[in-house]
Enzyme design. Structure first.
Site, mmCIF file in Angstrom:
data_model
loop_
_atom_site.group_PDB
_atom_site.id
_atom_site.type_symbol
_atom_site.label_atom_id
_atom_site.label_comp_id
_atom_site.label_asym_id
_atom_site.label_seq_id
_atom_site.Cartn_x
_atom_site.Cartn_y
_atom_site.Cartn_z
ATOM 1 N N LYS A 161 0.833 -1.210 0.000
ATOM 2 C CA LYS A 161 0.000 0.000 0.000
ATOM 3 C C LYS A 161 0.864 1.255 0.000
ATOM 4 C CE LYS A 161 -3.095 2.458 3.221
ATOM 5 N NZ LYS A 161 -2.162 3.533 3.615
ATOM 6 N N ASN A 162 1.914 1.274 0.785
ATOM 7 C CA ASN A 162 2.719 2.480 0.926
ATOM 8 C C ASN A 162 3.645 2.725 -0.266
ATOM 9 O OD1 ASN A 162 1.671 3.319 3.388
ATOM 10 N ND2 ASN A 162 3.069 2.034 4.553
ATOM 11 N N ARG B 125 -3.402 10.739 3.216
ATOM 12 C CA ARG B 125 -2.208 11.574 3.198
ATOM 13 C C ARG B 125 -1.360 11.374 1.935
ATOM 14 N NH1 ARG B 125 0.076 14.858 6.697
ATOM 15 N NH2 ARG B 125 2.347 15.157 6.756
ATOM 16 N N ASP C 107 -5.515 8.933 8.383
ATOM 17 C CA ASP C 107 -5.819 8.433 9.719
ATOM 18 C C ASP C 107 -5.551 9.499 10.773
ATOM 19 O OD1 ASP C 107 -6.552 5.931 8.842
ATOM 20 O OD2 ASP C 107 -4.551 5.096 9.040
#
Length: 422
Positions: free
Chosen positions: A23-24, A95, A119
């Site tokens: 994901k990152n 973000r 988050d």
């Protein structure tokens, strides 16, 4: 209508879980695709809502996007960028949207971005991003939105005020097409920074690691298209490994990359978790004895990062003795602790950054809420460990980071259902 997970726990699981793409890593790679007019292909893309939002932002900026979800393949061609203004509603969802600002600066020398969302785990200011971009010659104007004027963009010596991952990535994205040489000091070293650099090298960027936490960039005039396969998500590995250990199950985690997992393996050994690594698989064995308590502090890679720690809190409830979890980075990261208390866990928050957990404790089902991606996964693990039924709201957070989570858990024997909330 909102949905929740209804879970009946207390049973051991068995089988194989395939780890999704990171994901990152997908966020900076999608942003990097805007640096060239030629098509780029990213393989192993997880079908998660945050990836969908990132791709929608790219489309709104003018890129052509083809997402083959079942094949986990995305092709992006940014031959024509129609806008340098990042959509506010989409950017506020997470973000990762801030990474488009660096890419737009590099490609078109201008970007306008709202303050990003994500988050609610603590203060994450953009100061490090903006100061780094200013060091590259960018003029910054802050009002309700942030306007970046990159007409003076050029290589420079940049020292990051803190080793922020996204600030490091944003600086890289802006620097690869900036004339001259850039040296990024105190750069973050996380896996997704390494993967971004490898992808940009395939695109023709002149970028490399030097000694220590430094990245050297020699700006080029243009980049070409490239193909790249996302690395496996190391956070999924630690989550599913912890789930297997806490439920006293035997699970095989397929398609891992041991290169990025030293700290995870160390934490498992510290707690007495039996496991085997075979090439690109990790097998968690059923325990032959009690788990051991621990003291752990989040750190910068290659140490365990902040996102790794919450699931280990559940395993701490099953370990002998008192464990201490110290997350120095985010003051709201420990919001999962009161939810574990509702399940009978003997844990308490010592201060905004530290929690103490005693065990072993028999957890019981309860009605609880997942408040962010990692706390949501933590409560899934707790629910599968607990006796009885648990209902977890806040499923939308989990959909941001985990693909088809309930189906993957059902395949290894978990009693989990997605239901409509009353």
């Amino acid at each position: 209508m909102a949905t929740a997970f209804r879970i009946t726990g207390g049973n051991s699981l068995h089988g194989e879980v395939t780890i999704q793409g990171s994901k990152n890593t997908v966020f900076p790679l999608i942003a990097a695709c805007l640096l060239t007019e030629e098509p780029c292909t990213i393989e192993n893309v997880p079908a998660i809502s945050d990836a969908a939002t990132m791709l929608e932002i790219a489309e709104r900026l003018g890129a052509d996007v083809a997402w083959e979800r079942e094949a986990h393949r995305v092709t992006i061609r940014a031959a024509h960028i129609d806008s340098t203004s990042i959509d506010e509603a989409l950017a506020r969802k997470f973000r990762g949207s801030i990474l488009f600002s660096g890419a737009l600066l590099g490609r078109l020398r201008e970007a306008t971005t709202p303050y990003p969302g994500g988050d609610v785990i603590g203060a994450r200011p953009l100061r490090t991003h903006l100061h780094a971009l200013q060091a590259l010659g960018t003029r910054v104007e802050e009002n309700e939105r942030i306007h970046l004027d990159g007409r003076g963009l050029e290589g420079s010596d940049v020292t990051l005020e803190e080793p922020s991952v996204t600030a490091t990535e944003n600086t890289i994205l802006a620097a690869v097409l900036a004339p001259g040489s850039t040296l990024i000091r105190l750069a973050a070293c996380e896996p997704h920074v390494h993967e971004l650099i490898l992808f940009l090298q395939r695109m023709g960027a002149r970028i490399r690691w030097t000694d220590g936490m430094r990245i050297s960039v020699q700006g080029v005039d243009r980049l070409r298209g490239a193909s790249y396969r996302l690395n496996p998500d190391e956070l999924e590995v630690s989550s599913f490994a912890t789930l297997a250990a806490a439920t006293r199950s035997e699970l095989t985690l397929a398609d891992i990359d041991p290169e990025y997992l030293d700290a995870v393996f160390l934490q498992l050994r510290t707690m007495g978790v039996a496991y085997e690594v075979n090439d690109r698989t990790l097998v968690i064995r059923r325990p032959g004895g009690p788990y051991r308590s621990f003291r752990v502090q989040s750190g910068l890679y290659p140490k365990l990062g902040s996102d790794h720690l919450p699931p280990f809190a559940v395993l701490a409830t099953q370990a002998e003795g008192t464990s201490l979890i110290h997350d120095w980075l985010y003051e709201n990261r420990l919001r999962y602790v009161p939810e574990l208390q509702k399940m009978g866990a003997e844990c308490r928050i010592l201060d905004p950054h530290r929690a103490e957990i005693s065990g072993p404790t028999a957890l019981r089902g309860a009605t609880i809420e997942g408040l962010d991606i990692r706390s949501g996964m933590t409560l899934i693990i707790a629910a599968l460990t607990a006796a009885g039924r648990t209902v977890i709201s806040g499923v939308e957070h989990l959909d941001r980071g985990y693909e088809n989570l309930e189906q993957r858990l059902q395949a290894v024997g978990a009693d989990i259902q997605r239901v409509k909330e009353a």
